[in-house]
Design a protein around this motif. Structure first.
Motif, PDB file in Angstrom:
ATOM      1  N   ASN A 151       0.870  -1.172   0.000  1.00  0.00           N
ATOM      2  CA  ASN A 151       0.000   0.000   0.000  1.00  0.00           C
ATOM      3  C   ASN A 151       0.910   1.226   0.000  1.00  0.00           C
ATOM      4  O   ASN A 151       1.657   1.464   0.961  1.00  0.00           O
ATOM      5  N   TRP A 152       0.839   1.999  -1.072  1.00  0.00           N
ATOM      6  CA  TRP A 152       1.831   3.048  -1.250  1.00  0.00           C
ATOM      7  C   TRP A 152       1.249   4.228  -1.996  1.00  0.00           C
ATOM      8  O   TRP A 152       0.612   4.074  -3.040  1.00  0.00           O
ATOM      9  N   THR A 153       1.447   5.425  -1.450  1.00  0.00           N
ATOM     10  CA  THR A 153       1.052   6.655  -2.124  1.00  0.00           C
ATOM     11  C   THR A 153       2.327   7.362  -2.579  1.00  0.00           C
ATOM     12  O   THR A 153       3.133   7.805  -1.761  1.00  0.00           O
ATOM     13  N   SER A 159       1.374   5.047  -7.267  1.00  0.00           N
ATOM     14  CA  SER A 159       0.611   4.699  -6.066  1.00  0.00           C
ATOM     15  C   SER A 159       0.041   3.296  -6.244  1.00  0.00           C
ATOM     16  O   SER A 159      -0.402   2.920  -7.331  1.00  0.00           O
ATOM     17  N   GLU A 161      -2.435   0.275  -4.347  1.00  0.00           N
ATOM     18  CA  GLU A 161      -3.400  -0.008  -3.290  1.00  0.00           C
ATOM     19  C   GLU A 161      -3.560  -1.513  -3.104  1.00  0.00           C
ATOM     20  O   GLU A 161      -4.117  -2.219  -3.945  1.00  0.00           O
ATOM     21  N   ASN A 162      -2.994  -1.997  -2.002  1.00  0.00           N
ATOM     22  CA  ASN A 162      -3.226  -3.365  -1.534  1.00  0.00           C
ATOM     23  C   ASN A 162      -2.946  -4.418  -2.609  1.00  0.00           C
ATOM     24  O   ASN A 162      -3.752  -5.323  -2.848  1.00  0.00           O
ATOM     25  N   ARG A 163      -1.793  -4.293  -3.255  1.00  0.00           N
ATOM     26  CA  ARG A 163      -1.400  -5.256  -4.300  1.00  0.00           C
ATOM     27  C   ARG A 163      -0.204  -6.078  -3.819  1.00  0.00           C
ATOM     28  O   ARG A 163       0.742  -5.541  -3.258  1.00  0.00           O
TER      29      ARG A 163
END
Length: 349
Positions: A151-153, A159, A161-163
């Motif tokens: 989870n990374w911005t 970015s 999300e939940n991968r």
């Protein structure tokens, strides 16, 4: 126990004996043979750096390290360095986790900002973001190491999300080391993160790094990091032959060719004179050149003075003949390394 190894960039500057540069394809094939020999003679690590210029053959060290993993048994396989600022951290982790699988847990990442910057325009990055790119991508790489689900911005990165990021490394605590040229600011940042540090000692007196090592360890203690994981390594240019005088003579020309080529692009480098070369290979210089005893004794002094946990000899800086490089690796593994290890083992006894 001190860890001893080899680092290389796959240089293709003119051969000392012929004056002709070896091809990229031949140098890449030779590197795999050199990794296999380094393993056979008992060296601890082989590290290959990433460059994107004509006088270096290796732009994708992870592929060569993967080839070297197949027929080796003990040697650790590392980058020296991965230019993290201009590559996707997800791919870095995946590539080195794959090498970790091929080698059954012998891979490590050595990440750096990149003292050579050809990769930045090649991959569409702006040099004005030099520091921010590295800091953000290192944080992302550490997040990938610590959790399968990412989870990374990102600002300079994508970015996510939940991968999940696969494959996962074989080693539970997958090694990520940070290489630096030796700036105090860089040392401070690495110490605050509690990550292993590797200094590139390629000029001046290696003892210049002693205050940096002391600062690194002090900050680590103040931050409460596990001191056993805060290892300090270094790598320096060098050459080994059976005859000391011959080693010094043979190593000058290809080293000068490389230094002179680099100095055309980098204003703080100067063409290498013979007097400067003699100073560099002297007792207080940063090059480790000579017969086995000369090189072993100099490694012992530097390791002891700086309190190093690991040392990598950069073989070769210039393109020496492949058969001579193999001889140098054999001398390093069979004569230099045992002397260095015995010295430090006796001190602990």
């Amino acid at each position: 126990m001190i860890e001893l190894g080899i680092s290389t960039f796959g240089e293709t500057t003119p051969l000392e004996k012929t004056g002709q540069a070896v091809s990229h394809a031949e140098r890449i094939r030779n590197l795999v043979e050199e990794i296999e020999l380094a393993d056979q003679v008992g060296l601890d690590v082989y590290a290959i750096g990433e460059h994107h210029r004509e006088d270096f053959a290796v732009s994708a060290p992870e592929i060569i390290l993967a080839a070297g993993a197949v027929n080796t048994k003990q040697i650790r396989l590392s980058s020296a360095v991965t230019v993290l600022s201009s590559i996707d951290p997800v791919r870095v982790y995946q590539q080195y986790a794959t090498i970790d699988a091929l080698s059954n847990g012998r891979a490590e990442i050595m990440a750096g900002r990149g003292s050579f910057v050809e990769s930045f325009p090649l991959f569409g990055y702006d040099l004005k973001d030099y520091e921010e790119l590295f800091d953000e991508k290192l944080d992302m790489l550490l997040a990938i190491k610590n959790d399968t689900l990412l989870n990374w911005t990102g600002r300079h990165t994508q970015s996510v999300e939940n991968r999940p990021v696969y494959p996962r490394a074989v080693q539970e605590d997958f090694p990520i080391k940070i290489a630096t040229g030796g700036s105090p600011e860089s040392t401070q940042k690495i110490a605050e993160l509690g990550l292993p540090i590797v200094y590139a000692m390629i000029g001046g007196n290696p003892r210049y790094f002693k205050p940096l090592v002391e600062m690194y360890r002090k900050i680590g203690r103040l931050k409460g990091h596990d001191e056993t994981k805060m290892t300090v390594g270094a790598h320096s240019w060098g050459w080994i032959a059976e005859d000391k005088d011959k080693a010094e003579r043979d190593y000058f020309y290809p080293t000068k060719q490389l230094v002179d080529a680099i100095s055309k692009d980098r204003p703080f480098w100067k063409p290498l004179t013979y007097d400067a070369y003699l100073k560099s290979i002297g007792e207080d210089g940063a090059m480790f050149v000579g017969d086995s005893d000369t090189v072993a004794n100099k490694i012992i002094r530097v390791v002891e003075d700086l309190g190093l946990d690991s040392f990598m000899l950069h073989l070769p800086v210039g393109s020496m003949p492949h058969e001579d490089t193999l001889k140098a690796i054999r001398l390093y593994g069979e004569q230099v390394a045992p002397k260095v290890r015995s010295y430090f083992a006796a001190k602990k006894a």
